[in-house]
Design a protein around this motif. Sequence first.
Motif, PDB file in Angstrom:
ATOM      1  N   THR A   6       0.854  -1.188   0.000  1.00 14.08           N
ATOM      2  CA  THR A   6       0.000   0.000   0.000  1.00 14.08           C
ATOM      3  C   THR A   6       0.894   1.243   0.000  1.00 14.08           C
ATOM      4  O   THR A   6       1.750   1.399   0.876  1.00 14.08           O
ATOM      5  CB  THR A   6      -0.909   0.024   1.236  1.00 14.08           C
ATOM      6  OG1 THR A   6      -1.719  -1.154   1.236  1.00 14.08           O
ATOM      7  CG2 THR A   6      -1.802   1.253   1.224  1.00 14.08           C
ATOM      8  N   ALA A   7       0.713   2.087  -1.007  1.00 18.04           N
ATOM      9  CA  ALA A   7       1.501   3.314  -1.118  1.00 18.04           C
ATOM     10  C   ALA A   7       0.587   4.524  -0.984  1.00 18.04           C
ATOM     11  O   ALA A   7      -0.618   4.441  -1.243  1.00 18.04           O
ATOM     12  CB  ALA A   7       2.225   3.353  -2.456  1.00 18.04           C
ATOM     13  N   THR A   8       1.176   5.633  -0.589  1.00 12.39           N
ATOM     14  CA  THR A   8       0.434   6.897  -0.501  1.00 12.39           C
ATOM     15  C   THR A   8       0.719   7.720  -1.746  1.00 12.39           C
ATOM     16  O   THR A   8       1.891   7.998  -2.057  1.00 12.39           O
ATOM     17  CB  THR A   8       0.836   7.689   0.752  1.00 12.39           C
ATOM     18  OG1 THR A   8       0.564   6.904   1.914  1.00 12.39           O
ATOM     19  CG2 THR A   8       0.063   8.998   0.845  1.00 12.39           C
ATOM     20  N   ILE A   9      -0.328   8.073  -2.452  1.00 13.62           N
ATOM     21  CA  ILE A   9      -0.205   8.890  -3.654  1.00 13.62           C
ATOM     22  C   ILE A   9      -0.791  10.274  -3.344  1.00 13.62           C
ATOM     23  O   ILE A   9      -1.871  10.385  -2.766  1.00 13.62           O
ATOM     24  CB  ILE A   9      -0.949   8.251  -4.844  1.00 13.62           C
ATOM     25  CG1 ILE A   9      -0.382   6.859  -5.132  1.00 13.62           C
ATOM     26  CG2 ILE A   9      -0.853   9.139  -6.079  1.00 13.62           C
ATOM     27  CD1 ILE A   9       1.087   6.854  -5.503  1.00 13.62           C
ATOM     28  N   TYR A  10      -0.043  11.299  -3.756  1.00 11.76           N
ATOM     29  CA  TYR A  10      -0.465  12.680  -3.508  1.00 11.76           C
ATOM     30  C   TYR A  10      -0.973  13.299  -4.815  1.00 11.76           C
ATOM     31  O   TYR A  10      -0.407  13.066  -5.889  1.00 11.76           O
ATOM     32  CB  TYR A  10       0.692  13.504  -2.957  1.00 11.76           C
ATOM     33  CG  TYR A  10       1.158  13.019  -1.608  1.00 11.76           C
ATOM     34  CD1 TYR A  10       0.570  13.486  -0.439  1.00 11.76           C
ATOM     35  CD2 TYR A  10       2.175  12.071  -1.506  1.00 11.76           C
ATOM     36  CE1 TYR A  10       0.992  13.022   0.811  1.00 11.76           C
ATOM     37  CE2 TYR A  10       2.606  11.608  -0.276  1.00 11.76           C
ATOM     38  CZ  TYR A  10       2.010  12.085   0.882  1.00 11.76           C
ATOM     39  OH  TYR A  10       2.414  11.609   2.105  1.00 11.76           O
ATOM     40  N   GLU A  11      -2.029  14.072  -4.684  1.00 13.79           N
ATOM     41  CA  GLU A  11      -2.615  14.760  -5.833  1.00 13.79           C
ATOM     42  C   GLU A  11      -2.614  16.254  -5.561  1.00 13.79           C
ATOM     43  O   GLU A  11      -3.047  16.701  -4.500  1.00 13.79           O
ATOM     44  CB  GLU A  11      -4.039  14.266  -6.076  1.00 13.79           C
ATOM     45  CG  GLU A  11      -4.695  14.894  -7.294  1.00 13.79           C
ATOM     46  CD  GLU A  11      -6.109  14.376  -7.516  1.00 13.79           C
ATOM     47  OE1 GLU A  11      -6.746  14.814  -8.491  1.00 13.79           O
ATOM     48  OE2 GLU A  11      -6.574  13.544  -6.699  1.00 13.79           O
ATOM     49  N   ALA A  12      -2.086  17.023  -6.519  1.00 17.37           N
ATOM     50  CA  ALA A  12      -1.956  18.465  -6.330  1.00 17.37           C
ATOM     51  C   ALA A  12      -3.292  19.165  -6.525  1.00 17.37           C
ATOM     52  O   ALA A  12      -4.079  18.814  -7.428  1.00 17.37           O
ATOM     53  CB  ALA A  12      -0.926  19.028  -7.295  1.00 17.37           C
ATOM     54  N   ASN A  13      -3.562  20.164  -5.689  1.00 18.53           N
ATOM     55  CA  ASN A  13      -4.764  20.981  -5.783  1.00 18.53           C
ATOM     56  C   ASN A  13      -4.644  21.891  -7.014  1.00 18.53           C
ATOM     57  O   ASN A  13      -3.731  22.722  -7.080  1.00 18.53           O
ATOM     58  CB  ASN A  13      -4.910  21.817  -4.513  1.00 18.53           C
ATOM     59  CG  ASN A  13      -6.191  22.628  -4.472  1.00 18.53           C
ATOM     60  OD1 ASN A  13      -6.832  22.860  -5.492  1.00 18.53           O
ATOM     61  ND2 ASN A  13      -6.558  23.078  -3.278  1.00 18.53           N
ATOM     62  N   PRO A  14      -5.546  21.768  -8.014  1.00 24.82           N
ATOM     63  CA  PRO A  14      -5.448  22.623  -9.216  1.00 24.82           C
ATOM     64  C   PRO A  14      -5.497  24.108  -8.886  1.00 24.82           C
ATOM     65  O   PRO A  14      -4.887  24.921  -9.600  1.00 24.82           O
ATOM     66  CB  PRO A  14      -6.665  22.191 -10.041  1.00 24.82           C
ATOM     67  CG  PRO A  14      -7.038  20.837  -9.524  1.00 24.82           C
ATOM     68  CD  PRO A  14      -6.687  20.835  -8.078  1.00 24.82           C
ATOM     69  N   LYS A  15      -6.200  24.463  -7.821  1.00 28.19           N
ATOM     70  CA  LYS A  15      -6.271  25.889  -7.453  1.00 28.19           C
ATOM     71  C   LYS A  15      -4.908  26.408  -7.025  1.00 28.19           C
ATOM     72  O   LYS A  15      -4.588  27.577  -7.226  1.00 28.19           O
ATOM     73  CB  LYS A  15      -7.290  26.081  -6.342  1.00 28.19           C
ATOM     74  CG  LYS A  15      -8.736  25.823  -6.771  1.00 28.19           C
ATOM     75  CD  LYS A  15      -9.705  26.102  -5.637  1.00 28.19           C
ATOM     76  CE  LYS A  15     -11.146  25.882  -6.101  1.00 28.19           C
ATOM     77  NZ  LYS A  15     -12.126  26.128  -5.005  1.00 28.19           N
ATOM     78  N   GLY A  16      -4.108  25.542  -6.427  1.00 30.58           N
ATOM     79  CA  GLY A  16      -2.764  25.958  -6.027  1.00 30.58           C
ATOM     80  C   GLY A  16      -1.831  26.115  -7.208  1.00 30.58           C
ATOM     81  O   GLY A  16      -0.897  26.918  -7.170  1.00 30.58           O
ATOM     82  N   LEU A  17      -2.081  25.355  -8.276  1.00 28.64           N
ATOM     83  CA  LEU A  17      -1.222  25.432  -9.452  1.00 28.64           C
ATOM     84  C   LEU A  17      -1.464  26.705 -10.240  1.00 28.64           C
ATOM     85  O   LEU A  17      -0.631  27.111 -11.048  1.00 28.64           O
ATOM     86  CB  LEU A  17      -1.460  24.218 -10.357  1.00 28.64           C
ATOM     87  CG  LEU A  17      -1.174  22.846  -9.724  1.00 28.64           C
ATOM     88  CD1 LEU A  17      -1.421  21.739 -10.735  1.00 28.64           C
ATOM     89  CD2 LEU A  17       0.241  22.788  -9.188  1.00 28.64           C
TER      90      LEU A  17
END
Length: 513
Positions: free
Chosen positions: A500-511
Amino acid sequence: MSLLARLDELNFADPLADWPEPQPLPDGLPSVAAFDFALLPDTLKPWAADIVDRVQCAPDFVAVTIMAALGTVLGRKMGMRPQNQTDWTVTPNQWALVVGRPGVLKSPAMEAALSPLKRLAAQATELHRMEMQDHKFAAKLFKLRADESEKAARKLLAKDANADLSQYLLDAEIEAPALRRYIANDTTAAALGELHRQNHNGLLVFRDELVSLLKALDREDNAEARGFYLTGWNGDSPYTFDRIMRGMNLHIPAVCLSLLGSTQPGRIADYVRHAVRGGSGDDGLIQRFGLLVWPDIGGEWRNVDRFPDSDAKREANRVFDYLDKLEPEQVGALQDTDHNGQPDGLPYLRFDDAGGEIFLEWRTQLETRLRNGELHPAMESHLAKYRKLVPGLALILHLAEGKHGPVTERTTLQALAWAEYLETHAQRAYASVSSPEVAAAKAILQRIRKGDLKTRFSSRDVWRPGWAHLSDRQLVADALELLTDLDWLRSHRQETAGRTATIYEANPKGLQS
């Protein structure tokens, strides 16, 4: 609504709708109070100001060094009893740590402020040299007399086996005079303990780079040394060394250690980070540095090339001489008695009525803060040590101005002003724990915006390339946790190759920013 209409609606739905606005990242260290020379005794203000002007250094560096040196001279001469009737007594020894970047003249500032203490040490060394000359002569004379007594005893014993030889028996040797020590630098805890046995008033441990000592004390094989230092901060607790090589029951009636040194921002941040997160330093050692200062370094540099203020320096030397020779009865110190009516325990002073009232008001507020659960545990532990810091500073300030009797309202306010000033510097030190992870968090966002990181990534994708600020796995993990907490990222658990791995997803509003 038709199925095609619903599909069309989904196609044109705002992909940002289910993302919250990211919260701002912390920006820099908290501000600190500037030093005010009004915190120092009137007798020493001109001398301190002269050092600051000539060295062109932060006044904070000079001031806390002076207070630590004064606390060293006083040591166990007398204590301070903050309450009106109890026997709670604090000693005035101080632990001081100055923080600043390389090149901000920490060392010259401390050396200049320690000059009166070093002068006392030099005088003690010269006195010891003369005493040793007298001792050598006395030891030779004693040996001659002992030899003659032994010859006479043998003759008498040959005539009468039961003869009384007590008048011929002399002590085995004359004890050599001890050197009065004020400062110790590079020494083991066992050697420091032996020095302390010969100097019951206490010692100052002065290390230019102090965090190296603290890290050495963190090691498991130095647990005994760490315990000795922790005991020394109290100023009134006994300690006994039991060593096969050096001897058993080497007893110190009360360990009283002052500490002074400097370090750099990165080193103290790393050490505090380790201590407050449950490392081997999580036992309150760093919190004992009440005189911790981390000032802002700014202003215009001036070339100051002049002789020191001789009058101010002479007055500083007089103050240190006075405190070094001070006897408790000279200032009206009281002392308890035992059941036989003999003096017992440390002589002490108390606050006068007005001073005691102000101290009680301050302490009531402090105890409320310590119990309301709003402070970080590390800061809570630090402020709890102010129970000793404030009365100790009050005693130093009182005696350094040559005052007698109870500690006054003015001096009490002065000590409380120290606490108010020092708390801001402590807050900066503990806030520095988050500084590396904030820098790492900003670096991660920069890599995402540049396209070096995809909008979905793992922690390994961040630290493996070895980018600046992002090569340390734990630091990267802390930065990702911070970004997730502030809604810059979302984390998902994903099964990969049986793990089990942790995957991070970037907030489009921050980009977009």
